[in-house]
Scaffold this active site. Structure first.
Site, PDB file in Angstrom:
ATOM      1  N   ASP A  58      -3.281   5.919   6.760  1.00 22.19           N
ATOM      2  CA  ASP A  58      -3.680   7.188   7.352  1.00 22.19           C
ATOM      3  C   ASP A  58      -4.533   6.873   8.584  1.00 22.19           C
ATOM      4  O   ASP A  58      -3.998   6.530   9.630  1.00 22.19           O
ATOM      5  CB  ASP A  58      -4.431   7.961   6.255  1.00 22.19           C
ATOM      6  N   GLU A 116       0.844  -1.206   0.000  1.00 22.07           N
ATOM      7  CA  GLU A 116       0.000   0.000   0.000  1.00 22.07           C
ATOM      8  C   GLU A 116       0.873   1.248   0.000  1.00 22.07           C
ATOM      9  O   GLU A 116       2.030   1.220   0.436  1.00 22.07           O
ATOM     10  CB  GLU A 116      -0.911  -0.092   1.246  1.00 22.07           C
ATOM     11  N   LYS A 124       1.227   7.641   8.310  1.00 17.62           N
ATOM     12  CA  LYS A 124       0.882   8.874   9.041  1.00 17.62           C
ATOM     13  C   LYS A 124       0.369   8.472  10.412  1.00 17.62           C
ATOM     14  O   LYS A 124      -0.846   8.431  10.656  1.00 17.62           O
ATOM     15  CB  LYS A 124      -0.246   9.612   8.304  1.00 17.62           C
TER      16      LYS A 124
END
Ligand code: IMP
Ligand code: MG
Length: 184
Positions: free
Chosen positions: A107, A103, A135
Site C-alpha cells: 500500500d 506479502e 495499490k
C-alpha cells in the site's frame, strides 16, 4: 459481525483469476531461482498466508519457508507509516540465503521498505519481494517489487488473506469492501 456478503461491494479478483496468476508466478520463480540451492520464502503474517501456501504448491524447486509478524508504529487499522516493529521474528538464519518475501498487499510501502532494510542487515545472498496485490497510487516510499500478482485501484479490499477486523481471510477471492456498511 455479519456474513461477509453484507460487506462485499463487488468481487475484484475471482478465485479463478487468482489461481491462474499464482500458477504463472510460481513458474516464473521456479525458473528465476533454478540455480539457487537456498531459496527461502518469508511470509509476512497474517495476510500473506493464503498466498504463500498456494504459491509454494507451484514452485517446483526445493525451498524452505519461514514467517515473520510486524506492526507499524502509530497504526490504526489500515493506515501504516514509518518504521515497523517486529512482533515475531524469523526462526531461520538468512545469511547467504536467497530470500523472497511473500506479502498480501503493498500500500504506502512503509511496511515492506522497513522489512527490507532490516533483513538486508542480516546479509542474505539476495532479497526480493513477491506481492499478490499492489495499490500503486498509494505509494509513499519506493519498494522494489520483483513479482506482482495484480495492480489494484485505491479501494479497501478483503478476502484471500486480507481481513476485516481479523475475519474473512479465508475467502477464496479478493473483494471490495462496501464502505457504507463498514467503518474502515
Ligand atoms: P503499507 O505499509 O502501507 O504498504 O501497508 C501494507 C499493509 O497494510 C498490508 O500488509 C495490509 O495489512 C494493510 N492493508 C493495506 N491496504 C489494505 C486493504 O485494502 N485491505 C486490508 N489490508 C490492507
Ligand atoms: Mg498485512
Amino acid at each position: 459481525m455479519m456474513d461477509y456478503r453484507y460487506y462485499l461491494k463487488e468481487v475484484l479478483i475471482s478465485e479463478e483469476q487468482l489461481q491462474q496468476r499464482i500458477v504463472e508466478i510460481g513458474a516464473q520463480i521456479s525458473k528465476d531461482y533454478s540455480n539457487s540451492d537456498s531459496l527461502l520464502l518469508i511470509c509476512i503474517l497474517r495476510g500473506g498466508v493464503l498466498f504463500l501456501t498456494d504459491l509454494m504448491r507451484h514452485i517446483t524447486i526445493p525451498h524452505a519457508i519461514d514467517f515473520m509478524a510486524v506492526s507499524s508504529y502509530g497504526m490504526g487499522g489500515r493506515e501504516s507509516q514509518g518504521a515497523v516493529r517486529i512482533k515475531m521474528d524469523l526462526m531461520t538464519d538468512i545469511r547467504d540465503r536467497d530470500v523472497l518475501i511473500v506479502e498480501d498487499i503493498v500500500d504506502s510501502g512503509h511496511t515492506l521498505s522497513s522489512v527490507m532494510q532490516l533483513l538486508s542487515t542480516r546479509k542474505p545472498a539476495s532479497l526480493n519481494i513477491c506481492t499478490l496485490l499492489d495499490k500503486e497510487e498509494r505509494r509513499e516510499v519506493e519498494v522494489p517489487i520483483r513479482y506482482r500478482g495484480f495492480a489494484i485501484p485505491n479501494k479497501f479490499v478483503f478476502g484471500y488473506g486480507l481481513d476485516l477486523d481479523e475475519l474473512f481471510r479465508n475467502l477464496p477471492f479478493v473483494g471490495v469492501v462496501d464502505l457504507e456498511k463498514y467503518d474502515a
